[in-house]
Design a protein around this motif. Structure first.
Motif, PDB file in Angstrom:
ATOM      1  N   VAL A   1     -45.226-100.581 -35.560  1.00 20.05           N
ATOM      2  CA  VAL A   1     -43.838-100.676 -36.006  1.00 20.05           C
ATOM      3  C   VAL A   1     -43.821-101.033 -37.484  1.00 20.05           C
ATOM      4  N   THR A   2     -42.922-100.406 -38.230  1.00 17.94           N
ATOM      5  CA  THR A   2     -42.683-100.751 -39.630  1.00 17.94           C
ATOM      6  C   THR A   2     -41.178-100.915 -39.822  1.00 17.94           C
ATOM      7  N   SER A   3     -40.810-101.720 -40.813  1.00 20.90           N
ATOM      8  CA  SER A   3     -39.389-101.843 -41.167  1.00 20.90           C
ATOM      9  C   SER A   3     -39.210-101.480 -42.626  1.00 20.90           C
ATOM     10  N   TRP A   4     -38.025-100.955 -42.946  1.00 15.75           N
ATOM     11  CA  TRP A   4     -37.749-100.438 -44.290  1.00 15.75           C
ATOM     12  C   TRP A   4     -36.432-101.009 -44.783  1.00 15.75           C
ATOM     13  N   LEU A   5     -36.473-101.623 -45.971  1.00 15.39           N
ATOM     14  CA  LEU A   5     -35.318-102.266 -46.570  1.00 15.39           C
ATOM     15  C   LEU A   5     -34.682-101.325 -47.591  1.00 15.39           C
ATOM     16  N   PRO A   6     -33.352-101.239 -47.637  1.00 14.70           N
ATOM     17  CA  PRO A   6     -32.706-100.319 -48.585  1.00 14.70           C
ATOM     18  C   PRO A   6     -32.789-100.846 -50.016  1.00 14.70           C
ATOM     19  N   VAL A   7     -32.855 -99.930 -50.962  1.00 16.63           N
ATOM     20  CA  VAL A   7     -32.822-100.261 -52.390  1.00 16.63           C
ATOM     21  C   VAL A   7     -31.587 -99.587 -52.969  1.00 16.63           C
ATOM     22  N   TYR A   8     -30.571-100.393 -53.293  1.00 16.47           N
ATOM     23  CA  TYR A   8     -29.295 -99.869 -53.782  1.00 16.47           C
ATOM     24  C   TYR A   8     -29.304 -99.766 -55.300  1.00 16.47           C
ATOM     25  N   ARG A   9     -28.729 -98.714 -55.807  1.00 20.88           N
ATOM     26  CA  ARG A   9     -28.478 -98.538 -57.233  1.00 20.88           C
ATOM     27  C   ARG A   9     -27.065 -97.982 -57.398  1.00 20.88           C
TER      28      ARG A   9
ATOM     29  N   LEU B   1     -35.782-108.442 -38.961  1.00 20.38           N
ATOM     30  CA  LEU B   1     -35.568-107.076 -38.469  1.00 20.38           C
ATOM     31  C   LEU B   1     -34.143-106.867 -37.971  1.00 20.38           C
ATOM     32  N   ASN B   2     -33.517-107.941 -37.526  1.00 20.78           N
ATOM     33  CA  ASN B   2     -32.189-107.834 -36.903  1.00 20.78           C
ATOM     34  C   ASN B   2     -31.108-107.745 -37.974  1.00 20.78           C
ATOM     35  N   ASP B   3     -31.070-106.619 -38.648  1.00 18.16           N
ATOM     36  CA  ASP B   3     -30.122-106.352 -39.721  1.00 18.16           C
ATOM     37  C   ASP B   3     -29.729-104.882 -39.604  1.00 18.16           C
ATOM     38  N   PRO B   4     -28.440-104.593 -39.481  1.00 18.78           N
ATOM     39  CA  PRO B   4     -28.038-103.186 -39.294  1.00 18.78           C
ATOM     40  C   PRO B   4     -28.413-102.279 -40.441  1.00 18.78           C
ATOM     41  N   GLU B   5     -28.695-102.830 -41.632  1.00 17.11           N
ATOM     42  CA  GLU B   5     -29.072-102.003 -42.779  1.00 17.11           C
ATOM     43  C   GLU B   5     -30.569-101.728 -42.834  1.00 17.11           C
ATOM     44  N   VAL B   6     -31.327-102.415 -42.000  1.00 18.67           N
ATOM     45  CA  VAL B   6     -32.783-102.271 -42.001  1.00 18.67           C
ATOM     46  C   VAL B   6     -33.175-101.236 -40.960  1.00 18.67           C
ATOM     47  N   ARG B   7     -33.990-100.271 -41.373  1.00 20.92           N
ATOM     48  CA  ARG B   7     -34.464 -99.235 -40.455  1.00 20.92           C
ATOM     49  C   ARG B   7     -35.838 -99.599 -39.907  1.00 20.92           C
ATOM     50  N   LEU B   8     -36.031 -99.292 -38.638  1.00 20.18           N
ATOM     51  CA  LEU B   8     -37.339 -99.437 -38.006  1.00 20.18           C
ATOM     52  C   LEU B   8     -37.916 -98.057 -37.751  1.00 20.18           C
ATOM     53  N   LEU B   9     -39.197 -97.909 -37.986  1.00 19.30           N
ATOM     54  CA  LEU B   9     -39.900 -96.678 -37.643  1.00 19.30           C
ATOM     55  C   LEU B   9     -41.017 -97.051 -36.686  1.00 19.30           C
ATOM     56  N   LEU B  10     -40.990 -96.455 -35.489  1.00 21.11           N
ATOM     57  CA  LEU B  10     -41.910 -96.808 -34.421  1.00 21.11           C
ATOM     58  C   LEU B  10     -42.875 -95.671 -34.149  1.00 21.11           C
ATOM     59  N   ALA B  11     -44.120 -96.014 -33.903  1.00 22.73           N
ATOM     60  CA  ALA B  11     -45.096 -95.053 -33.390  1.00 22.73           C
ATOM     61  C   ALA B  11     -45.105 -95.205 -31.876  1.00 22.73           C
ATOM     62  N   ILE B  12     -44.567 -94.221 -31.172  1.00 24.98           N
ATOM     63  CA  ILE B  12     -44.338 -94.352 -29.742  1.00 24.98           C
ATOM     64  C   ILE B  12     -44.832 -93.099 -29.032  1.00 24.98           C
ATOM     65  N   ASP B  13     -45.377 -93.268 -27.834  1.00 19.50           N
ATOM     66  CA  ASP B  13     -45.926 -92.112 -27.117  1.00 19.50           C
ATOM     67  C   ASP B  13     -45.016 -91.729 -25.954  1.00 19.50           C
ATOM     68  N   ASP B  14     -45.452 -90.716 -25.192  1.00 22.34           N
ATOM     69  CA  ASP B  14     -44.624 -90.210 -24.102  1.00 22.34           C
ATOM     70  C   ASP B  14     -44.503 -91.197 -22.957  1.00 22.34           C
ATOM     71  N   ALA B  15     -45.406 -92.157 -22.872  1.00 22.21           N
ATOM     72  CA  ALA B  15     -45.334 -93.180 -21.832  1.00 22.21           C
ATOM     73  C   ALA B  15     -44.479 -94.368 -22.270  1.00 22.21           C
TER      74      ALA B  15
ATOM     75  N   THR C   1     -37.946 -99.863 -49.155  1.00 24.68           N
ATOM     76  CA  THR C   1     -39.088-100.759 -49.358  1.00 24.68           C
ATOM     77  C   THR C   1     -39.686-101.146 -48.014  1.00 24.68           C
ATOM     78  N   LEU C   2     -40.969-100.978 -47.893  1.00 25.92           N
ATOM     79  CA  LEU C   2     -41.688-101.355 -46.681  1.00 25.92           C
ATOM     80  C   LEU C   2     -41.781-102.876 -46.586  1.00 25.92           C
ATOM     81  N   ASP C   3     -41.485-103.416 -45.422  1.00 27.31           N
ATOM     82  CA  ASP C   3     -41.605-104.864 -45.220  1.00 27.31           C
ATOM     83  C   ASP C   3     -42.507-105.163 -44.025  1.00 27.31           C
ATOM     84  N   PHE C   4     -41.943-105.144 -42.837  1.00 27.07           N
ATOM     85  CA  PHE C   4     -42.663-105.501 -41.608  1.00 27.07           C
ATOM     86  C   PHE C   4     -43.623-104.368 -41.244  1.00 27.07           C
ATOM     87  N   MET C   5     -44.874-104.685 -40.961  1.00 29.46           N
ATOM     88  CA  MET C   5     -45.874-103.656 -40.653  1.00 29.46           C
ATOM     89  C   MET C   5     -46.919-104.257 -39.720  1.00 29.46           C
ATOM     90  N   ARG C   6     -46.814-103.951 -38.435  1.00 32.46           N
ATOM     91  CA  ARG C   6     -47.764-104.503 -37.466  1.00 32.46           C
ATOM     92  C   ARG C   6     -48.123-103.453 -36.424  1.00 32.46           C
TER      93      ARG C   6
END
Length: 842
Positions: free
Chosen positions: A699-707, A679-693, A715-720
């Motif tokens: 948490v999911t992580s997304w890897l870039p696909v370059y062309r 996860l500790n990669d500046p090119e990898v995005r994290l998307l968090l499900a977080i509440d007001d508290a 690309t979805l990778d980490f999903m917990r």
């Protein structure tokens, strides 16, 4: 790119007033409140609040080896007294804090049962241990000790309460508390230490039973990150224990002997001092003994230098630093050598007059040498553990970090040595005997070693005045304190995302040209790289037991992919390796088939085209429900990167991940399945499900696909997901990511591959060439393996979960040149996915 993570203030309602809050707490912990009231009442009525029980009451209030049978009641009621007013106050505060936290959650009668059982059975366990050791010196030492106070009750209830905690915190609380109590029992070795350890064991075993469950058996799995924490804790415990033994007035534990390896804290009794100082021929020995007797905090710091160093390095081990691992192994090896010398001193009658032999009581070693020798083998055992777990510590600092550290430390040492020699030369008469300039120069190395750590060699001269004592001791303290700060800075300095010499080159090629949807995984650590002759393509691979296992297809211009395939195969042949292309797409599988290579489908990738994504219609009812329920519960999707997330959020991500791993029956998988480290990669995005508290639910992580220099998809990778959090958190995050990526103009998202799983409708993808009989047999083997692993990792359930999004299915294959290599390939794939199952990689 989405902005950094920002969290609003929690919108939780406050209690109407503090009085009502305290009233609610008191009502929720009736057993705790009642105990504290009785505790103080009994102390007051017996006149024990100030100095503890005394006189005829004392045998009835302190449990000891003499309590049975005459004073049997002490085993039951010794928890109602303390030794002083401070003890009463501290015990009451801890009891209230613990009771308010646990009693309501456990239930009052369960809480009370755990406390009572911890106290009674803890004392019983200690008495049993002492009775078994009564014939030895440890048992004799215990005969004069007693135990009183509610400490065993609190520890028993705390350890029983871990049964209701989440998996990760249950393990951590049990580990930390148990480690502390084991250290005290093995090094200090008092009767009270044994009672508390027995109470902890009782609570741990009783907790599940109080909840109506059987105690858990078998090993609890830990991720790579958590494995580092456990090893770091083990090293820290091994460092703290000898210091406890060295500082304790009468340390008698089985491992107390290790203080002579780790520390040099030695008391000089007045009779010995008088004897030395009355002999005119022992002037230096007299001065050294006087120095040892008046040694202050500074000298104690230098005396525990090995323990201090290990404690410092344990922080680096926690962070996975390779330097910390190497330094810890070197220290443990040095201690192993010192232990060997000490063992020889114990066993060799001719060496009985050495300081090492005298310090551990060599005369008594003849009767029971094993009691002294076995503890001394601990450094060698720790060295073995560290070497076996080397793979957990791959993180290196940026290039040149430790060259600069060595240069700064060397410069500091030279500067301090110069200050010492010049300053000491100004006060020569304040030393005994008076040193010359050459003597001061020869003494410089000893100033950076612990006080008196020259074994049997007496110091050449010792200081007499306060100024020279400060100079004599302070040089080493300043050096090691500053060096410790410099070492900690190297641990805190962010490690480069990649440290393999070809990783940055491979990353540039990947961004410039193109790879597959999973090709960002080629940038992960542990990969090696083969580069094509043109320099525009590469293959990422790992050599395991002679198998060169690739991570996906060649990366680079598509027109050069087949040429890169052949070039890599020729390179492997020259090295004597067997190539195996893993997780490659249909077109490369067809190319391999044309060359006579066999193949087998090993995963099913799911791809979601974003053009028409709207999640409308009955097929997406579950997805819409997840998003609607998230909105009703105040849960939102928030983008972040690992570096930009607040520490509180990172801690929750780690907690969710470790809880997920701990609940598995097999180790965390790697290779094409990322963990916390990835996860500790500046090119990898994290998307968090977080509440007001500010609670993170998933948490999911997304890897870039370059062309060709631009990102076309993710690309979805980490999903917990948190076990007690929003149940539809992952569906909510994937749907939110797809809609967000669509709005940002990306073309597709890959939900990644599901290993050992296939969709129920085999026509969902274009079939490949007809398989050979050998491959068909391998297909059946992989199907059985997938069914076997399904209860643990749920790959087929994962594929069914992804089917909710109506994706396109793309098969991923494994290509191999010879069916005879399949056993070796199977071994390599297993070791790549489950690195914990193999200690080394060839």
């Amino acid at each position: 790119m989405p902005g950094p993570l920002s969290l609003p203030e929690p919108a939780t309602a406050r209690p109407r007033n503090s009085r009502q809050a305290w009233t609610g707490r008191l009502r929720g912990a009736p057993v705790t409140v009642s105990f504290v009231v009785v505790f103080w009442a009994v102390g007051a009525l017996s006149g024990s609040l100030m100095t503890g029980p005394a006189g005829a009451l004392k045998p009835w209030t302190g449990a000891s080896v003499h309590s049975l049978p005459e004073h049997w009641a002490a085993v039951l009621i010794s928890g109602l007294w303390e030794k002083s007013l401070g003890g009463y106050s501290l015990a009451s505060g801890l009891a209230l804090a613990l009771g308010f936290a646990l009693e309501r959650r456990m239930g009052s009668w369960r809480f009370a049962a755990a406390a009572a059982a911890g106290h009674v059975l803890g004392i019983a366990a200690a008495l049993a241990v002492v009775s078994l050791a009564r014939l030895g010196p440890w048992g004799l030492e215990m005969s004069g000790h007693s135990f009183l106070g509610p400490g065993a009750m609190m520890i028993g209830s705390l350890m029983a309460g871990t049964a209701i905690m989440p998996t990760l915190w249950r393990r951590r609380v049990r580990l930390v508390v148990s480690a502390l109590l084991v250290v005290l029992a093995l090094y200090s070795g008092g009767f009270a230490d044994l009672v508390r350890l027995g109470a902890a064991l009782t609570g741990t075993l009783l907790g599940p039973s109080l909840r109506g469950r059987r105690p858990l058996r078998g090993s609890v799995m830990a991720s790579r990150h958590e494995g580092r924490v456990l090893i770091a804790l083990l090293v820290a415990v091994s460092a703290i224990g000898p210091v406890v033994a060295g500082l304790a007035p009468h340390a008698a534990g089985p491992l107390a002997v290790l203080r002579y390896l780790f520390t040099n804290i030695q008391a000089v009794d007045p009779a010995t001092l008088q004897s030395l100082c009355s002999d005119p021929g022992s002037v230096k020995e007299c001065a050294a003994a006087q120095l040892q007797q008046r040694a202050g905090v500074g000298a104690i710091f230098m005396a525990v230098l090995p323990s201090f160093s290990l404690l410092l390095l344990s922080d680096g081990l926690r962070r996975g630093r390779r330097f910390a691992w190497s330094a810890t192994v070197l220290i443990q090896l040095a201690l192993s050598v010192l232990a060997g010398i000490t063992i020889v001193g114990v066993l060799n009658p001719a060496a009985q007059d050495t300081a090492a032999a005298e310090g551990i009581g060599a005369p008594g070693a003849a009767g029971n040498p094993a009691a002294l020798i076995l503890p001394l083998l601990l450094p060698a055992a720790l060295t073995t553990v560290l070497i076996f777990c080397r793979r957990l510590f791959p993180v290196v600092a940026p290039a040149g970090t430790y060259r600069r550290l060595a240069a700064r430390s060397g410069l500091l040492a030279c500067l301090l040595a110069l200050i010492y020699v010049v300053s000491a030369s100004a006060f020569p008469t304040d030393f005994t005997p008076v040193p010359g300039f050459a003597d001061l120069l020869a003494d410089v190395p000893d100033r950076f070693l612990p006080l008196g750590y020259t074994l049997d060699i007496a110091p050449a001269f010792v200081p007499q005045s306060a100024i020279t004592v400060l100079l004599y001791e302070g040089i080493g303290i300043v050096f090691w304190a500053v060096t410790a700060v410099l070492v900690l800075q190297t641990f805190l300095r962010p490690a480069p995302v990649q440290h393999h010499m070809g990783a940055e080159r491979a990353r540039e090629i990947l961004k410039t040209y193109e790879g597959g949807t999973l090709s960002w995984m080629t940038t992960w650590p542990s990969n090696s790289y083969w580069f094509s002759a043109s320099g525009e393509g590469f293959v990422a691979y790992r050599v395991i037991a002679g198998i060169a296992l690739t991570m996906g297809p060649p990366v680079g211009p598509r027109s050069q992919r087949n040429a890169a395939f052949g070039g890599f195969v020729r390179s492997c042949t020259a090295e004597g390796w067997t190539p195996c292309f893993y997780s490659v797409p249909q077109d490369l599988q067809e190319h391999g088939a044309s060359l006579g290579w066999d193949s087998v489908q090993v995963a099913q990738e799911t791809v979601l085209t974003l053009d028409g994504v709207a999640f409308k219609g009955k097929h997406f009812q579950d997805i819409r429900s997840a998003m609607n329920n998230a909105a009703r519960n105040g849960i939102r999707a928030q983008w972040a990167t690992y570096a930009s997330a607040p520490l509180s959020v990172l801690a929750q991500i780690q907690e969710i991940s470790e809880e997920w791993v701990a609940d598995k029956k097999l180790p965390e998988m790697g290779f094409t399945l990322g963990g916390l480290d990835e996860l500790n990669d500046p090119e990898v995005r994290l998307l968090l499900a977080i509440d007001d508290a500010r609670q993170v639910h998933a948490v999911t992580s997304w890897l870039p696909v370059y062309r060709k220099g631009t990102i076309e998809g993710w690309t979805l990778d980490f999903m917990r997901r948190r076990g007690t959090g929003f149940r539809a958190g992952t569906e909510f995050l994937i749907a939110s990511a797809a809609l967000g990526f669509k709005d940002q103009g990306y073309k597709f998202v890959s939900l990644s591959g599901a290993p050992l799983a296939r969709p129920s409708n085999d026509t969902a993808h274009k079939p490949g060439p007809a398989r050979t009989p050998t491959t068909g047999g391998l297909d059946r083997l992989l199907d059985r393996l997938g069914a076997t692993l399904e209860p643990v990792y749920g790959f087929r359930s994962l594929l069914a979960f992804k089917a909710k999004f109506r994706p396109r299915y793309e098969p991923l294959y494994m290509l191999y040149p010879d069916a005879a290599a399949l056993p070796a390939i199977a071994n390599a794939v297993t070791r790549a996915y489950l690195p914990a199952s193999a200690s080394t990689q060839a």
